[in-house]
Design an enzyme around this catalytic site. Structure first.
Site, PDB file in Angstrom:
ATOM      1  N   ASN A 177       0.805  -1.229   0.000  1.00  0.00           N
ATOM      2  CA  ASN A 177       0.000   0.000   0.000  1.00  0.00           C
ATOM      3  C   ASN A 177       0.838   1.279   0.000  1.00  0.00           C
ATOM      4  OD1 ASN A 177       0.815  -0.679   2.608  1.00  0.00           O
ATOM      5  ND2 ASN A 177      -1.011   0.146   3.582  1.00  0.00           N
ATOM      6  N   GLU A 274       4.756  -4.104  12.060  1.00  0.00           N
ATOM      7  CA  GLU A 274       3.664  -3.132  11.921  1.00  0.00           C
ATOM      8  C   GLU A 274       2.566  -3.849  11.158  1.00  0.00           C
ATOM      9  OE1 GLU A 274       1.062  -1.123  10.601  1.00  0.00           O
ATOM     10  OE2 GLU A 274       2.425  -0.120   9.216  1.00  0.00           O
ATOM     11  N   CYS A 308      -3.539   0.466   6.923  1.00  0.00           N
ATOM     12  CA  CYS A 308      -3.668  -0.389   8.110  1.00  0.00           C
ATOM     13  C   CYS A 308      -4.238   0.347   9.311  1.00  0.00           C
ATOM     14  CB  CYS A 308      -2.312  -0.990   8.462  1.00  0.00           C
ATOM     15  SG  CYS A 308      -1.001   0.249   8.601  1.00  0.00           S
ATOM     16  N   GLU A 488       7.838   2.510  14.128  1.00  0.00           N
ATOM     17  CA  GLU A 488       8.445   3.171  12.985  1.00  0.00           C
ATOM     18  C   GLU A 488       8.480   4.664  13.302  1.00  0.00           C
ATOM     19  OE1 GLU A 488       9.309   1.209  10.403  1.00  0.00           O
ATOM     20  OE2 GLU A 488       7.662  -0.119   9.808  1.00  0.00           O
TER      21      GLU A 488
END
Length: 514
Positions: A177, A274, A308, A488
């Site tokens: 994505n 993640e 997400c 992140e």
């Protein structure tokens, strides 16, 4: 690995590279793997899989997965680069990273257009993704010279100190994505700490990661600093099990993340995961309705809903439910769908046909379970005949949803918003937290005390007050529960790409018990 790229003509100015593709006059034969400072082909392998352009449904390239020999070469290249790169000062590493960021800025339009061709998102969003990648590299370049340990004074003049040291060869495994952005988000902190990286993009979107590898090389990085290997599950497994890999960072689904964690555990390798989300967005009755509607649209329809952290469970306090829903539906119906390379397009194509079918099946299941489709949720065919085989659908708003419905429990990863009503703060908090995932959460309210009180009780790693899906690179991003491990971005990520060594220094005689 050879790939043939065929892109339909567009009615907007394109970069030279994409323009030559759009006329159908160019066949690109450059490999998409990269290690040791240049692109590499998979020799003697012809079992490639087609990769498709989402906007048109045409074959974009043929992907040949890297096998054990290619993975070994890439890891060996990363090992060779680790020595000189880890011994550079932070300022020296920063100069290379800043030069790479400058190149990304210069090539912004070219990279964004190729991201659109490979992923299907709108050109407007793709440009922002490229900007985020550049900013991330700039941010960690700034942090690279600040890595430091601690001095501890001990009795008798003795002392101890700590050293923050790199891990070695890190593996990054990306999602489809945000292909270019994720490659930067994973490589920037790793490189800043003195590590090297082997990156595996999603096999669905393999095109732009190699562009980042070339940019690092042009910036003066040692050969082997950032390497790219293409492939699917088998290639990923080879990387996770490789004895010379020190860490694995993965972005993707929960089931795949669980497998990667299990594989990494065989070598007791640290992981950053993640993973998915089924995030709640709470709209309280005192909210600024205009901003709440804008936030809900951003929380559900960004990147065709393929995000997400999306707040797909929209809880609206009952007194404002109808007003909110009416305005959301009105705005949703005006979203322009079509050619993602056109400036006017607000929603492009979903990433591939199987994923489109999966999202549409979720809408059908919601209807069977009693949800009401207020708008959208159907296949969409743009008026341009060249786009007739693309993977488009109309953004969907579902009402009359219950907490036990499939559309409310499972991650759809498409442009589908589920609206639920609530009465009290205590009630909605219990319902919002009733999920195995905890990537993100958000709320809209004018009550400052309520905002901070509610955020304290939301079980999610990234929370938003009066906004949604804002991810500045200076701020850590990651989840609770099954949505992942580690972070992140932000300063804390340095800890996930380095290890702490403690050194004790005796300034006197040894006081022995023997």
């Amino acid at each position: 690995m050879l790939q043939r790229i065929t892109v339909v003509p567009r009615s907007i100015p394109l970069s030279a590279a994409v323009r030559s593709l759009s006329t159908g006059s160019a066949n690109i034969t450059a490999p998409l793997n990269f290690w040791g400072g240049k692109r590499r082909a998979c020799k003697g392998r012809k079992n490639g899989e087609n990769v498709f352009e989402p906007a048109t449904g045409r074959v974009l390239c043929t992907l040949e997965p890297c096998a054990s020999s290619e993975v070994n070469q890439a890891v060996e290249a990363a090992k060779s680069a680790f020595g000189p790169w880890s011994k550079m000062s932070g300022m020296e590493r920063a100069r290379v990273m800043i030069e790479a960021a400058h190149t990304i800025e210069k090539r912004r339009e070219e990279i964004a257009e190729m991201e659109v061709v490979n992923n299907g998102k709108s050109i407007t969003e793709a440009r922002l993704d490229v900007d985020s990648a550049r900013l991330c590299i700039e941010y960690y370049a700034g942090l690279s010279s600040t890595l430091a340990g601690q001095h501890v004074q001990l009795p008798g003049g003795s002392f101890a100190y700590t050293r923050r040291e790199p891990l070695g060869v890190c593996v990054g495994i990306g999602a489809w994505n945000y292909p270019f952005q994720i490659a930067a988000w994973k490589s920037a902190p790793a490189l800043a700490c003195g590590n090297t990286m082997v990156f595996k993009p999603s096999p669905v979107t393999p095109v732009t990661a190699v562009m980042l590898a070339e940019i690092f090389a042009e910036a003066g990085a040692p050969e082997g600093l950032f390497n790219v290997v293409q492939g699917g599950q088998e290639t990923g497994s080879l990387l996770c099990h490789h004895p010379d890999v020190a860490k694995v960072s993965f972005t993707g689904s929960v089931p795949t993340g669980q497998k990667i964690m299990e594989m990494a555990s065989k070598g007791v390798k640290p992981v950053t995961l993640e993973l998915g989300g089924k995030s709640p967005l709470l709209i309280f009755e005192d909210s600024d309705i205009e901003n709440a509607v804008r936030g809900a649209l951003m929380a559900n329809f960004l990147s065709q809903g393929q995000v997400c952290s999306n707040g797909t469970r929209v809880f609206v306090q009952r007194d404002i439910l109808q007003e909110f829903v009416d305005e959301v539906v009105k705005r949703t119906q005006t979203i322009e769908i079509g050619d993602p390379l056109l400036e006017s397009t607000k929603m492009g194509a979903l990433v591939n046909r199987p994923h489109l079918d999966k999202v549409l099946a979720f809408v059908d299941q919601a209807k069977k379970e009693g949800a009401t489709v207020l708008c959208g949720g159907e296949p969409f065919v743009p008026s341009d005949p060249k786009l007739s085989h693309g993977y488009y659908m109309t953004p969907c708003v579902l009402a009359n949803c219950r907490d036990d419905m499939t559309c409310v429990r499972e991650e759809i990863f498409g442009p589908v918003m589920s609206v639920l009503s609530f009465d009290t703060e205590q009630e909605v908090l219990q319902r919002a937290n009733d999920t195995t995932m905890g990537l993100a959460a958000g709320l809209f309210t004018r009550d400052v005390k309520r905002a901070h009180r509610v955020v304290e009780h939301l079980k999610a790693g990234s929370c938003f007050i009066n906004n949604y899906n804002i991810t500045p690179v200076e701020v850590p991003f990651g989840g609770f529960k099954m949505s992942g491990i580690g972070r992140e971005n932000g300063q804390v990520t340095i800890e996930h790409y380095s290890q702490l060594k403690t050194v004790y220094v005796e300034m006197g005689d040894v006081d022995s018990l023997f």
